[in-house]
Scaffold this active site. Structure first.
Site, short mmCIF file in Angstrom:
data_model
loop_
_atom_site.label_atom_id
_atom_site.label_comp_id
_atom_site.label_asym_id
_atom_site.label_seq_id
_atom_site.Cartn_x
_atom_site.Cartn_y
_atom_site.Cartn_z
N ALA A 1 40.72 94.08 -41.34
CA ALA A 1 39.87 94.54 -42.44
C ALA A 1 39.12 93.36 -43.04
O ALA A 1 39.48 92.20 -42.81
CB ALA A 1 40.72 95.22 -43.51
N GLU B 1 41.45 81.57 -43.93
CA GLU B 1 42.10 82.79 -43.45
C GLU B 1 43.09 82.43 -42.34
O GLU B 1 42.73 81.82 -41.34
CB GLU B 1 41.03 83.75 -42.92
CG GLU B 1 41.51 85.12 -42.57
CD GLU B 1 40.35 86.04 -42.21
OE1 GLU B 1 40.48 87.23 -42.50
OE2 GLU B 1 39.34 85.59 -41.64
#
Length: 180
Positions: A75, A139
């Site tokens: 996502a 990330e």
């Protein structure tokens, strides 16, 4: 009874990279006033990706707000002006290294409508091709593949805590042709 609240005034509390926070003074349906703290978000997409081997691609990611890791479907947030389907294709490849243009919209949900306007579009993706992962510099995640039986076990045992992932997994379990 009219179920709406008229905004009397707005105050910007915080402008951030991902969210903005506003305080609204509102007139309630009964004529009284109250304050609302509202988180504004550009929106997000998520992807239930099924490999040719009938495995679901998930990511394991540490979530600071919870102080632990979650198993989630891939996502990410929408860029300003970006179309949701394009964002889903981009996020799938960036996070997992898989690419497809074969998307079906499962649905769109609001995770916390009591205080946030973030709408998450949940897509089903198959006919995947190998691409190249390209994570953001801040990330970090582990990519995993779950069999349909493992998805069922994790849903049944309560081990899926992320709402968009639980919705996607339930969609899969209700709609997947298990004879494949």
């Amino acid at each position: 009874m009219k179920l709406s609240e008229d905004t009397i005034s707005k105050e910007v509390i915080y402008k951030g990279k991902i969210i903005n926070l506003e305080k609204h003074k509102v007139k309630l349906p009964n004529g009284e006033t109250s304050e609302r703290e509202i988180v504004l978000h550009n929106g997000a997409v998520s992807i239930l990706a099924l490999t040719p081997n009938n495995e679901v691609i998930v990511v394991e990611q540490f979530r600071k707000a919870l102080e632990h890791t979650l198993i989630e479907i891939p996502a990410g947030k929408l860029e300003v002006g970006e179309k949701r389907e394009s964002a889903a294709i981009r996020e799938l490849e960036e996070e997992t290294g898989y690419y497809t243009e074969d998307l079906t919209l499962i649905g769109e949900v609001y995770g916390c409508p009591g205080f946030a306007n973030e709408k998450i579009s949940i897509y089903f993706a198959n006919n995947l091709k190998e691409g190249k992962a390209d994570l953001d510099e801040d990330e970090f995640l582990n990519i995993k593949k779950l069999s349909i039986d493992e998805v069922k076990r994790r849903v049944s045992s309560g081990h899926i805590e992320d709402a968009k992932t639980l919705i996607a997994f339930q969609y899969l379990l209700l709609n997947y042709n298990h004879s494949k």
